[in-house]
Design a protein around this motif. Structure first.
Motif, PDB file in Angstrom:
ATOM      1  N   ARG A   1       0.820  -1.197   0.000  1.00 31.15           N
ATOM      2  CA  ARG A   1       0.000   0.000   0.000  1.00 31.15           C
ATOM      3  C   ARG A   1       0.864   1.262   0.000  1.00 31.15           C
ATOM      4  O   ARG A   1       1.939   1.293   0.600  1.00 31.15           O
ATOM      5  N   TYR A   2       0.356   2.281  -0.683  1.00 34.08           N
ATOM      6  CA  TYR A   2       0.828   3.644  -0.478  1.00 34.08           C
ATOM      7  C   TYR A   2      -0.247   4.351   0.328  1.00 34.08           C
ATOM      8  O   TYR A   2      -1.433   4.278  -0.017  1.00 34.08           O
ATOM      9  N   ALA A   3       0.142   5.027   1.403  1.00 32.18           N
ATOM     10  CA  ALA A   3      -0.841   5.639   2.302  1.00 32.18           C
ATOM     11  C   ALA A   3      -0.544   7.120   2.491  1.00 32.18           C
ATOM     12  O   ALA A   3       0.623   7.549   2.520  1.00 32.18           O
ATOM     13  N   TYR A   4      -1.619   7.874   2.649  1.00 33.62           N
ATOM     14  CA  TYR A   4      -1.511   9.322   2.850  1.00 33.62           C
ATOM     15  C   TYR A   4      -2.555   9.745   3.879  1.00 33.62           C
ATOM     16  O   TYR A   4      -3.708   9.299   3.836  1.00 33.62           O
ATOM     17  N   ALA A   5      -2.154  10.600   4.823  1.00 31.01           N
ATOM     18  CA  ALA A   5      -3.059  11.075   5.870  1.00 31.01           C
ATOM     19  C   ALA A   5      -2.977  12.586   5.994  1.00 31.01           C
ATOM     20  O   ALA A   5      -1.900  13.178   5.857  1.00 31.01           O
ATOM     21  N   THR A   6      -4.121  13.205   6.238  1.00 36.64           N
ATOM     22  CA  THR A   6      -4.192  14.621   6.599  1.00 36.64           C
ATOM     23  C   THR A   6      -4.841  14.703   7.973  1.00 36.64           C
ATOM     24  O   THR A   6      -5.850  14.038   8.227  1.00 36.64           O
ATOM     25  N   PHE A   7      -4.276  15.534   8.867  1.00 37.56           N
ATOM     26  CA  PHE A   7      -4.761  15.527  10.238  1.00 37.56           C
ATOM     27  C   PHE A   7      -4.362  16.815  10.959  1.00 37.56           C
ATOM     28  O   PHE A   7      -3.627  17.658  10.423  1.00 37.56           O
ATOM     29  N   SER A   8      -4.851  16.937  12.179  1.00 36.48           N
ATOM     30  CA  SER A   8      -4.504  18.055  13.050  1.00 36.48           C
ATOM     31  C   SER A   8      -4.097  17.508  14.410  1.00 36.48           C
ATOM     32  O   SER A   8      -4.526  16.414  14.812  1.00 36.48           O
ATOM     33  N   GLN A   9      -3.270  18.269  15.115  1.00 37.48           N
ATOM     34  CA  GLN A   9      -2.865  17.919  16.475  1.00 37.48           C
ATOM     35  C   GLN A   9      -3.286  19.062  17.399  1.00 37.48           C
ATOM     36  O   GLN A   9      -3.002  20.228  17.114  1.00 37.48           O
ATOM     37  N   THR A  10      -3.955  18.731  18.498  1.00 39.70           N
ATOM     38  CA  THR A  10      -4.325  19.722  19.500  1.00 39.70           C
ATOM     39  C   THR A  10      -3.595  19.416  20.803  1.00 39.70           C
ATOM     40  O   THR A  10      -3.777  18.335  21.388  1.00 39.70           O
ATOM     41  N   LEU A  11      -2.739  20.316  21.204  1.00 39.13           N
ATOM     42  CA  LEU A  11      -2.025  20.179  22.466  1.00 39.13           C
ATOM     43  C   LEU A  11      -2.941  20.698  23.570  1.00 39.13           C
ATOM     44  O   LEU A  11      -3.117  21.900  23.740  1.00 39.13           O
ATOM     45  N   ASN A  12      -3.560  19.777  24.310  1.00 38.30           N
ATOM     46  CA  ASN A  12      -4.570  20.153  25.302  1.00 38.30           C
ATOM     47  C   ASN A  12      -3.960  20.832  26.526  1.00 38.30           C
ATOM     48  O   ASN A  12      -4.472  21.844  26.996  1.00 38.30           O
ATOM     49  N   ASN A  13      -2.883  20.279  27.040  1.00 42.95           N
ATOM     50  CA  ASN A  13      -2.165  20.882  28.166  1.00 42.95           C
ATOM     51  C   ASN A  13      -0.762  20.290  28.228  1.00 42.95           C
ATOM     52  O   ASN A  13      -0.523  19.201  27.680  1.00 42.95           O
ATOM     53  N   TYR A  14       0.121  20.976  28.894  1.00 50.46           N
ATOM     54  CA  TYR A  14       1.485  20.463  29.014  1.00 50.46           C
ATOM     55  C   TYR A  14       2.173  21.068  30.228  1.00 50.46           C
ATOM     56  O   TYR A  14       1.771  22.105  30.758  1.00 50.46           O
ATOM     57  N   GLN A  15       3.232  20.390  30.678  1.00 48.38           N
ATOM     58  CA  GLN A  15       4.112  20.894  31.711  1.00 48.38           C
ATOM     59  C   GLN A  15       5.517  21.025  31.136  1.00 48.38           C
ATOM     60  O   GLN A  15       5.868  20.359  30.156  1.00 48.38           O
ATOM     61  N   ILE A  16       6.310  21.868  31.734  1.00 48.50           N
ATOM     62  CA  ILE A  16       7.686  22.088  31.286  1.00 48.50           C
ATOM     63  C   ILE A  16       8.622  21.305  32.191  1.00 48.50           C
ATOM     64  O   ILE A  16       8.565  21.428  33.422  1.00 48.50           O
ATOM     65  N   TYR A  17       9.474  20.498  31.569  1.00 47.79           N
ATOM     66  CA  TYR A  17      10.421  19.669  32.322  1.00 47.79           C
ATOM     67  C   TYR A  17      11.796  20.316  32.293  1.00 47.79           C
ATOM     68  O   TYR A  17      12.338  20.618  31.226  1.00 47.79           O
ATOM     69  N   ASN A  18      12.380  20.518  33.476  1.00 48.75           N
ATOM     70  CA  ASN A  18      13.716  21.104  33.612  1.00 48.75           C
ATOM     71  C   ASN A  18      14.730  19.974  33.723  1.00 48.75           C
ATOM     72  O   ASN A  18      14.892  19.360  34.790  1.00 48.75           O
ATOM     73  N   SER A  19      15.420  19.702  32.640  1.00 45.55           N
ATOM     74  CA  SER A  19      16.355  18.585  32.625  1.00 45.55           C
ATOM     75  C   SER A  19      17.611  18.860  33.436  1.00 45.55           C
ATOM     76  O   SER A  19      18.361  17.941  33.780  1.00 45.55           O
ATOM     77  N   ASN A  20      17.890  20.133  33.794  1.00 48.24           N
ATOM     78  CA  ASN A  20      19.081  20.465  34.576  1.00 48.24           C
ATOM     79  C   ASN A  20      18.850  20.329  36.082  1.00 48.24           C
ATOM     80  O   ASN A  20      19.794  20.390  36.874  1.00 48.24           O
ATOM     81  N   ASN A  21      17.580  20.171  36.485  1.00 46.26           N
ATOM     82  CA  ASN A  21      17.264  20.065  37.898  1.00 46.26           C
ATOM     83  C   ASN A  21      17.420  18.607  38.333  1.00 46.26           C
ATOM     84  O   ASN A  21      16.483  17.840  38.341  1.00 46.26           O
ATOM     85  N   TYR A  22      18.631  18.231  38.727  1.00 52.34           N
ATOM     86  CA  TYR A  22      18.925  16.834  39.026  1.00 52.34           C
ATOM     87  C   TYR A  22      18.579  16.467  40.459  1.00 52.34           C
ATOM     88  O   TYR A  22      17.991  15.437  40.723  1.00 52.34           O
ATOM     89  N   TRP A  23      18.960  17.309  41.407  1.00 52.95           N
ATOM     90  CA  TRP A  23      18.804  16.957  42.813  1.00 52.95           C
ATOM     91  C   TRP A  23      17.411  17.280  43.351  1.00 52.95           C
ATOM     92  O   TRP A  23      16.895  16.579  44.204  1.00 52.95           O
ATOM     93  N   ARG A  24      16.758  18.302  42.847  1.00 50.78           N
ATOM     94  CA  ARG A  24      15.446  18.691  43.370  1.00 50.78           C
ATOM     95  C   ARG A  24      14.355  18.125  42.456  1.00 50.78           C
ATOM     96  O   ARG A  24      13.835  18.807  41.586  1.00 50.78           O
ATOM     97  N   GLU A  25      14.082  16.862  42.668  1.00 52.38           N
ATOM     98  CA  GLU A  25      13.135  16.146  41.802  1.00 52.38           C
ATOM     99  C   GLU A  25      11.733  16.735  41.875  1.00 52.38           C
ATOM    100  O   GLU A  25      10.999  16.752  40.892  1.00 52.38           O
ATOM    101  N   ASP A  26      11.343  17.276  43.036  1.00 57.48           N
ATOM    102  CA  ASP A  26       9.992  17.777  43.173  1.00 57.48           C
ATOM    103  C   ASP A  26       9.750  19.033  42.356  1.00 57.48           C
ATOM    104  O   ASP A  26       8.606  19.384  42.065  1.00 57.48           O
ATOM    105  N   ASN A  27      10.818  19.734  41.960  1.00 53.45           N
ATOM    106  CA  ASN A  27      10.684  20.946  41.166  1.00 53.45           C
ATOM    107  C   ASN A  27      11.089  20.740  39.705  1.00 53.45           C
ATOM    108  O   ASN A  27      11.384  21.692  38.996  1.00 53.45           O
ATOM    109  N   ALA A  28      11.156  19.459  39.293  1.00 50.93           N
ATOM    110  CA  ALA A  28      11.579  19.176  37.922  1.00 50.93           C
ATOM    111  C   ALA A  28      10.555  19.650  36.908  1.00 50.93           C
ATOM    112  O   ALA A  28      10.895  19.943  35.764  1.00 50.93           O
TER     113      ALA A  28
END
Length: 266
Positions: free
Chosen positions: A136-163
């Motif tokens: 098969r050859y397949a083709y799709a058209t679609f949309s993505q809705t980002l409903n909610n998100y959090q920001i992850y701080n990859s440099n925060n190694y020791w303070r896991e609760d504030n990551a």
């Protein structure tokens, strides 16, 4: 008169003797001819309605069809629409057993798949079952809705609760997205009633190209018709279970060797 009758009897006897002494032709000159039905087979994917009832985060349907070109070769197509909501999570710094929600998104769109199926199964006379391989050859058209998100701080190694810090709970829609991929198909179709078929197939797809919503922070993780997308691989796996009805449009003659011919040729 008696002489004429005797001569006639001798002539008839000689003709009968010649006919009996002639060799018998054991190879028929004609072959048995029967007709096979050609037409369109149309149905639906049964797995989609089942998922609609069992998964609150999914809606979808798919129409399947094929058209017989030759005794073994079929044109095939699938057309569908899917909506799926997913939540991506990430593990904590010290253990993967503890997870935190990263973002929640909804994918909605349509797809079409076009290709061919080749029947490898040798049917008995009158059967129309198939065990096929296809592409098969397949083709799709679609949309993505980002409903909610959090920001992850990859440099925060020791303070896991504030990551994680608050991102946004306002939905953001990314439209006009598309994807192209190729599929290898292996499946079977069995006639359960006259012209009514149950089918199943498994598909391995390779993503050729797709348009990401926002490559800097949000990529396509699920594509309608393709399913999951991973960062480390362009391959995806899918399946379907179908029920379809065959609509005969015409019949084509196919010559079939007689048993005597088979014995001679073999």
């Amino acid at each position: 008169m008696l002489k004429f009758i005797i001569s006639l009897l001798l002539l008839i006897s000689s003709i009968g003797f010649y006919g009996q002494s002639s060799p018998i032709d054991t190879k028929p000159k004609d072959t048995v001819v029967y007709k096979q039905a050609y037409g369109l087979r149309v149905g639906v994917d049964l797995s989609k309605p089942i998922l609609n009832f069992t998964n609150n985060n999914y809606e979808g349907f798919e129409i399947v069809g094929d058209y017989r070109l030759t005794q073994k070769l079929f044109l095939a197509a699938e057309i569908g629409n899917e909506t799926k909501t997913r939540q991506e999570e990430i593990g904590s710094n010290f253990t993967e057993t503890t997870t935190n929600p990263l973002y929640n998104f909804t994918t909605k769109g349509s797809y079409i798949k076009l290709g061919i199926d080749y029947n490898t199964y040798a049917n008995w006379y009158g059967e129309q079952n198939s065990i096929f391989i296809g592409a098969r050859y397949a083709y799709a058209t679609f949309s993505q809705t980002l409903n909610n998100y959090q920001i992850y701080n990859s440099n925060n190694y020791w303070r896991e609760d504030n990551a994680f810090t608050n991102g946004s709970t306002t939905p953001q829609e990314f439209g006009s997205l598309s994807a192209h991929w190729l599929e290898a198909v292996l499946g079977a179709k069995v006639e359960i009633l006259s012209n009514l078929y149950l089918g199943a197939s498994v598909r391995i797809g390779i993503l050729v190209a797709d348009k990401d919503p926002d490559p800097s922070r949000f990529n396509n993780l699920w594509i309608p018709g393709f399913n999951n997308v991973t960062d480390n691989s362009a391959f995806g796996v899918g399946y379907n279970y179908s029920i379809s009805y065959f609509i005969p449009l015409y019949k084509k003659e196919k010559k079939k060797k007689t048993e005597v011919e088979k014995e001679i040729t073999e």
